[in-house]
Design a protein around this motif. Sequence first.
Motif, PDB file in Angstrom:
ATOM      1  N   ILE A 172       0.834  -1.197   0.000  1.00  0.00           N
ATOM      2  CA  ILE A 172       0.000   0.000   0.000  1.00  0.00           C
ATOM      3  C   ILE A 172       0.872   1.251   0.000  1.00  0.00           C
ATOM      4  O   ILE A 172       1.780   1.390   0.819  1.00  0.00           O
ATOM      5  N   GLU A 173       0.602   2.140  -0.930  1.00  0.00           N
ATOM      6  CA  GLU A 173       1.303   3.426  -0.997  1.00  0.00           C
ATOM      7  C   GLU A 173       0.337   4.533  -0.571  1.00  0.00           C
ATOM      8  O   GLU A 173      -0.713   4.718  -1.182  1.00  0.00           O
ATOM      9  N   VAL A 174       0.707   5.243   0.482  1.00  0.00           N
ATOM     10  CA  VAL A 174      -0.118   6.347   0.961  1.00  0.00           C
ATOM     11  C   VAL A 174       0.415   7.639   0.366  1.00  0.00           C
ATOM     12  O   VAL A 174       1.539   8.053   0.642  1.00  0.00           O
ATOM     13  N   VAL A 180      -2.822   4.090  -2.944  1.00  0.00           N
ATOM     14  CA  VAL A 180      -2.631   3.324  -4.179  1.00  0.00           C
ATOM     15  C   VAL A 180      -2.139   1.915  -3.834  1.00  0.00           C
ATOM     16  O   VAL A 180      -1.263   1.747  -2.975  1.00  0.00           O
ATOM     17  N   ILE A 181      -2.724   0.916  -4.488  1.00  0.00           N
ATOM     18  CA  ILE A 181      -2.231  -0.462  -4.404  1.00  0.00           C
ATOM     19  C   ILE A 181      -1.785  -0.844  -5.812  1.00  0.00           C
ATOM     20  O   ILE A 181      -2.576  -1.326  -6.632  1.00  0.00           O
ATOM     21  N   PRO A 182      -0.509  -0.601  -6.154  1.00  0.00           N
ATOM     22  CA  PRO A 182      -0.047  -0.766  -7.537  1.00  0.00           C
ATOM     23  C   PRO A 182      -0.234  -2.173  -8.088  1.00  0.00           C
ATOM     24  O   PRO A 182      -0.638  -2.341  -9.247  1.00  0.00           O
ATOM     25  N   ASN A 183       0.054  -3.204  -7.287  1.00  0.00           N
ATOM     26  CA  ASN A 183      -0.003  -4.566  -7.836  1.00  0.00           C
ATOM     27  C   ASN A 183      -1.426  -5.035  -8.122  1.00  0.00           C
ATOM     28  O   ASN A 183      -1.621  -6.012  -8.849  1.00  0.00           O
ATOM     29  N   ILE A 186      -5.435  -0.566  -7.980  1.00  0.00           N
ATOM     30  CA  ILE A 186      -6.543   0.057  -7.237  1.00  0.00           C
ATOM     31  C   ILE A 186      -6.074   1.361  -6.611  1.00  0.00           C
ATOM     32  O   ILE A 186      -4.984   1.427  -6.032  1.00  0.00           O
ATOM     33  N   THR A 187      -6.884   2.408  -6.735  1.00  0.00           N
ATOM     34  CA  THR A 187      -6.671   3.648  -5.983  1.00  0.00           C
ATOM     35  C   THR A 187      -7.939   3.926  -5.179  1.00  0.00           C
ATOM     36  O   THR A 187      -9.053   3.579  -5.594  1.00  0.00           O
ATOM     37  N   ALA A 188      -7.755   4.537  -4.024  1.00  0.00           N
ATOM     38  CA  ALA A 188      -8.894   4.807  -3.139  1.00  0.00           C
ATOM     39  C   ALA A 188      -8.662   6.098  -2.388  1.00  0.00           C
ATOM     40  O   ALA A 188      -7.515   6.458  -2.085  1.00  0.00           O
ATOM     41  N   ASN A 189      -9.759   6.786  -2.083  1.00  0.00           N
ATOM     42  CA  ASN A 189      -9.649   7.967  -1.227  1.00  0.00           C
ATOM     43  C   ASN A 189      -9.308   7.574   0.210  1.00  0.00           C
ATOM     44  O   ASN A 189      -8.574   8.284   0.897  1.00  0.00           O
ATOM     45  N   ARG A 190      -9.875   6.443   0.642  1.00  0.00           N
ATOM     46  CA  ARG A 190      -9.630   5.930   1.992  1.00  0.00           C
ATOM     47  C   ARG A 190      -9.509   4.414   1.943  1.00  0.00           C
ATOM     48  O   ARG A 190     -10.114   3.761   1.078  1.00  0.00           O
ATOM     49  N   VAL A 191      -8.773   3.874   2.895  1.00  0.00           N
ATOM     50  CA  VAL A 191      -8.696   2.430   3.086  1.00  0.00           C
ATOM     51  C   VAL A 191      -9.072   2.127   4.530  1.00  0.00           C
ATOM     52  O   VAL A 191      -8.581   2.777   5.448  1.00  0.00           O
ATOM     53  N   VAL A 192      -9.949   1.132   4.714  1.00  0.00           N
ATOM     54  CA  VAL A 192     -10.314   0.694   6.060  1.00  0.00           C
ATOM     55  C   VAL A 192      -9.882  -0.767   6.216  1.00  0.00           C
ATOM     56  O   VAL A 192     -10.287  -1.631   5.435  1.00  0.00           O
TER      57      VAL A 192
END
Length: 351
Positions: A172-174, A180-183, A186-192
Motif C-alpha cells: 500500500i502506498e499512501v 494506491v495499491i499498484p499490484n 486500485i486507488t482509493a480515497n480511503r482504506v479501512v
Amino acid sequence: MIHCEVLVIGQGLAGTILSWELLRQGFQVHIVDHHHGSTSSQLAAGLITPVTGKRFAHSWCFEDLLVTATEFYQQLETDLGSKLFFQQPHLRLLQTELERSVVEKKLRDPMFQRYLKICDEQLSDPWIAHPFGAVALEQCYRVDVPKMLQKSLADWQQRGIITESYLQESDIEVQQSKVVIPNLGITANRVVFAQGYLGHSGGLWQHIPFNCAKGETITVEIPGFTEHRLIHRRIWLLHQEKSLYRVGATYTWESLDCLPTETARGELLEYLSQMLTRPVTVVDQQAGVRPIIIDQRPVIGWHPEHPHLGIFNGFGSKGALQIPAFARELVGNIRNVAAITPEANVARFVR
C-alpha cells in the motif's frame, strides 16, 4: 485501474457489514479479501444475547445496538433474498447454587426481569442434566454468518467490486490525497482495515493492544435428540440441521493459529458430557482466532499519522450485535455527520 472512494480490506463479518453500509449510503466501494476459510467469522455462531458471562452481566449498550442490528439484518435479507436473522430461544443451565442465587438477585432488578426467567419445568428431555435448574433468556437472536458472507461474496462478484488477494502493508502506498495499491491496480480515497485477528500483526496498528484468543468448535451428531433451543452450560449447544449440533467454544491465548487440536476437542466433549448424557459422534472440528482488544471494546477510526487509513476491528464474540451500529457510525464519520464513540475510538490508544 479501479478507483473507489473506500477500499475495505477484509470480508469477514466486520468488513462485510461495513461494506454494505457504505454501499447503502452511496459510496463507491471495493473489497479485497484473501478468502481464507478458517477465519473466526466463518466459524462464528452469530449469537446475540442481552446478558453474558458467569455473572449474567448486561451486554454493553444492548438495547441501542439491537435496534440497529435488527434493522440492518432485515434489510440485508431483502437485499440478498435470503433468510439470515433468526430469533434463537436460549436456555442456560445453572451450574451451582451460587449461580442460581446470582440469577435470583438479578431478577430483583426490573431491567433483568425483561431478559431472564427461571424455568426449571421447561426441561422435558431426561438426558439434559440440570440439577440446579435453568434460566430462559429473552430477546436472543442468531445471524447465519457463513451464509451471509457467502451470499454477499456472490453479489459483489457479480458486481465486480471484490478482488481476491492477500494484501500486506508494504503493498500500500499512501499519497497526499489518495491511497494506491499498484499490484492490484486500485486507488482509493480511503482504506479501512477490517482484517480481524490479522490486524494484530504490528506495523501501522502496532499501538493497539490486541489480546486475540483462539476458539474451537466441534460439530456432533446426536441421534434422537430434538432440542432446538440453544443450550448453554459453560459451553453452548446449537442445533444446525437434522441431528447435527455445533458445540463451542474454547478460549486460549496461545498458539494463535487456525488448526484444530485434540486438547480442545477433549475439553468440549468433557463439558458436553456434563450437560448432556446422550451419546454423540464428532463429525467435524473448526478453529479460528477472535480479534479481541485488551479493554473488551472495538477499535474504530483513523490512523494518527495517515488519516486516509482507518481500522474497523476488535469485536470479538460480540460482532453480530455490535458491528451494524458501529459501521453506521464510521460511515457517518466519513461523511462528517457523526463522531466516533470514545470507548470505541482507536484514538484512545494514541499517546
